[in-house]
Design a protein around this motif. Structure first.
Motif, PDB file in Angstrom:
ATOM      1  N   THR A  64      10.671   6.909 -46.746  1.00  0.00           N
ATOM      2  CA  THR A  64       9.957   5.936 -45.933  1.00  0.00           C
ATOM      3  C   THR A  64      10.914   5.284 -44.943  1.00  0.00           C
ATOM      4  OG1 THR A  64       8.469   5.430 -47.785  1.00  0.00           O
ATOM      5  CG2 THR A  64       8.533   3.854 -45.974  1.00  0.00           C
ATOM      6  N   ARG A  65      10.570   5.375 -43.658  1.00  0.00           N
ATOM      7  CA  ARG A  65      11.325   4.651 -42.620  1.00  0.00           C
ATOM      8  C   ARG A  65      10.560   3.373 -42.323  1.00  0.00           C
ATOM      9  NH1 ARG A  65      11.414   4.307 -36.980  1.00  0.00           N
ATOM     10  NH2 ARG A  65       9.654   5.769 -36.807  1.00  0.00           N
ATOM     11  N   TRP A  66      11.249   2.231 -42.442  1.00  0.00           N
ATOM     12  CA  TRP A  66      10.560   0.957 -42.356  1.00  0.00           C
ATOM     13  C   TRP A  66      11.261  -0.019 -41.413  1.00  0.00           C
ATOM     14  CZ3 TRP A  66      14.263  -2.392 -43.945  1.00  0.00           C
ATOM     15  CH2 TRP A  66      15.137  -1.979 -44.959  1.00  0.00           C
ATOM     16  N   SER A  67      10.505  -1.011 -40.972  1.00  0.00           N
ATOM     17  CA  SER A  67      11.040  -2.171 -40.260  1.00  0.00           C
ATOM     18  C   SER A  67      10.782  -3.403 -41.120  1.00  0.00           C
ATOM     19  CB  SER A  67      10.370  -2.344 -38.891  1.00  0.00           C
ATOM     20  OG  SER A  67      10.603  -1.215 -38.072  1.00  0.00           O
ATOM     21  N   TRP A  68      11.735  -4.313 -41.120  1.00  0.00           N
ATOM     22  CA  TRP A  68      11.658  -5.525 -41.944  1.00  0.00           C
ATOM     23  C   TRP A  68      11.826  -6.724 -41.039  1.00  0.00           C
ATOM     24  CZ3 TRP A  68      15.164  -9.480 -42.835  1.00  0.00           C
ATOM     25  CH2 TRP A  68      15.027 -10.241 -44.013  1.00  0.00           C
ATOM     26  N   ASN A  69      10.938  -7.700 -41.181  1.00  0.00           N
ATOM     27  CA  ASN A  69      11.026  -8.937 -40.413  1.00  0.00           C
ATOM     28  C   ASN A  69      10.928 -10.115 -41.380  1.00  0.00           C
ATOM     29  OD1 ASN A  69      10.814  -8.236 -37.317  1.00  0.00           O
ATOM     30  ND2 ASN A  69       9.387  -6.876 -38.387  1.00  0.00           N
ATOM     31  N   GLY A  70      11.828 -11.081 -41.212  1.00  0.00           N
ATOM     32  CA  GLY A  70      11.835 -12.203 -42.131  1.00  0.00           C
ATOM     33  C   GLY A  70      12.274 -13.502 -41.475  1.00  0.00           C
ATOM     34  N   ILE A  71      12.060 -14.592 -42.183  1.00  0.00           N
ATOM     35  CA  ILE A  71      12.541 -15.911 -41.788  1.00  0.00           C
ATOM     36  C   ILE A  71      13.351 -16.452 -42.955  1.00  0.00           C
ATOM     37  CG2 ILE A  71      11.907 -18.268 -41.156  1.00  0.00           C
ATOM     38  CD1 ILE A  71       9.347 -17.167 -39.952  1.00  0.00           C
ATOM     39  N   GLN A  72      14.602 -16.807 -42.702  1.00  0.00           N
ATOM     40  CA  GLN A  72      15.435 -17.320 -43.794  1.00  0.00           C
ATOM     41  C   GLN A  72      14.942 -18.691 -44.232  1.00  0.00           C
ATOM     42  OE1 GLN A  72      19.613 -17.924 -42.970  1.00  0.00           O
ATOM     43  NE2 GLN A  72      20.168 -17.830 -45.133  1.00  0.00           N
ATOM     44  N   LYS A  73      14.891 -18.881 -45.556  1.00  0.00           N
ATOM     45  CA  LYS A  73      14.415 -20.161 -46.082  1.00  0.00           C
ATOM     46  C   LYS A  73      15.336 -20.725 -47.159  1.00  0.00           C
ATOM     47  CE  LYS A  73      11.392 -17.988 -49.530  1.00  0.00           C
ATOM     48  NZ  LYS A  73      10.015 -17.895 -50.063  1.00  0.00           N
TER      49      LYS A  73
END
Length: 235
Positions: A173-182
């Motif tokens: 699986t090729r994926w993109s990850w998006n996040g906000i540090q908390k």
């Protein structure tokens, strides 16, 4: 619509038939439209052979049939059969790669808000995780849960699946990850920044459809840079 053709025949010359198919593959390079071929031998009758050939569509299958190499190989194939083969043409109305769906479910589940589910219906008890960012491999479902919880404590994130390739018991699986540090991450204080990275994961599944082993490659250095970990090195 994907199209599949079944060629049902009887032959005592399977080895010759396989060599004939090798010739067809070699001679139609760059021209054939078939995307997948499987040859099966009946366990209860060794002379009963079925070949399954997949095409992107019926129209592409017809283009393939009109190749002169296909016509010649077909005539030689008939000569190897004990009787005239039969053909069944099928439009594929359902094609469900079960392991790929389970891999997608993993990425969706670990990104869910709220308490992390048990994961025992997704990950095998003796799971083995290979992550080059860790000094040692992660062994076992409980340890993998702790690894996932570490990421979930530090970020609110989502995965976007870009591509999947399935082969036998493995799914890439090729994926993109998006996040906000908390929260703190690897000793880095909370920045509240929105961050992203890309990666690839290969999962191996057991017979129950649970993830037995995983190999991860992702841009962790790029992530740390977005969190300011490399700022001191640039000054």
């Amino acid at each position: 619509m994907t199209f599949v053709q079944l060629i049902d025949c009887r032959t005592s010359r399977l080895d010759e038939m396989n060599r004939l198919m090798d010739q067809w593959v070699e001679q139609t390079k760059g021209k054939r439209t078939a995307t997948h071929a499987v040859v099966g031998k009946d366990r209860s009758d060794a002379s009963h052979v079925i070949e399954i050939v997949e095409f992107p569509s019926y129209e592409e299958a017809m283009r393939n049939s009109n190749l002169p190499e296909t016509d010649r190989i077909y005539r030689e194939l008939v000569a190897l059969c004990d009787e005239m083969p039969t053909f069944t043409d099928l439009d594929v109305v359902r094609d469900e790669p079960l392991y790929a769906a389970q891999a997608r479910r993993f990425f969706d589940t670990v990104a869910l808000q709220g308490p992390l589910p048990a994961l025992n219906d997704l990950i095998a008890e003796h799971y083995h995780d290979h992550d080059p960012a860790n000094e040692q491999d992660t062994l076992g479902l409980d340890n993998m849960r702790r690894e996932i919880e570490m990421w979930r404590r530090a970020f609110d994130f989502t995965f976007t699946i870009e591509d999947q390739i399935t082969q036998v018991d493995r799914v890439c699986t090729r994926w993109s990850w998006n996040g906000i540090q908390k929260d703190e991450f690897m000793g880095l204080p909370n920045t509240g920044r929105q961050v992203s990275m890309t990666g690839t994961t290969v999962f191996r599944f057991d017979r129950d459809g649970k993830i037995l082993e995983g190999w991860w490659q992702y841009d962790r250095l790029g992530l740390l840079g977005q969190l300011g970990a490399l700022d001191a090195l640039e000054t």
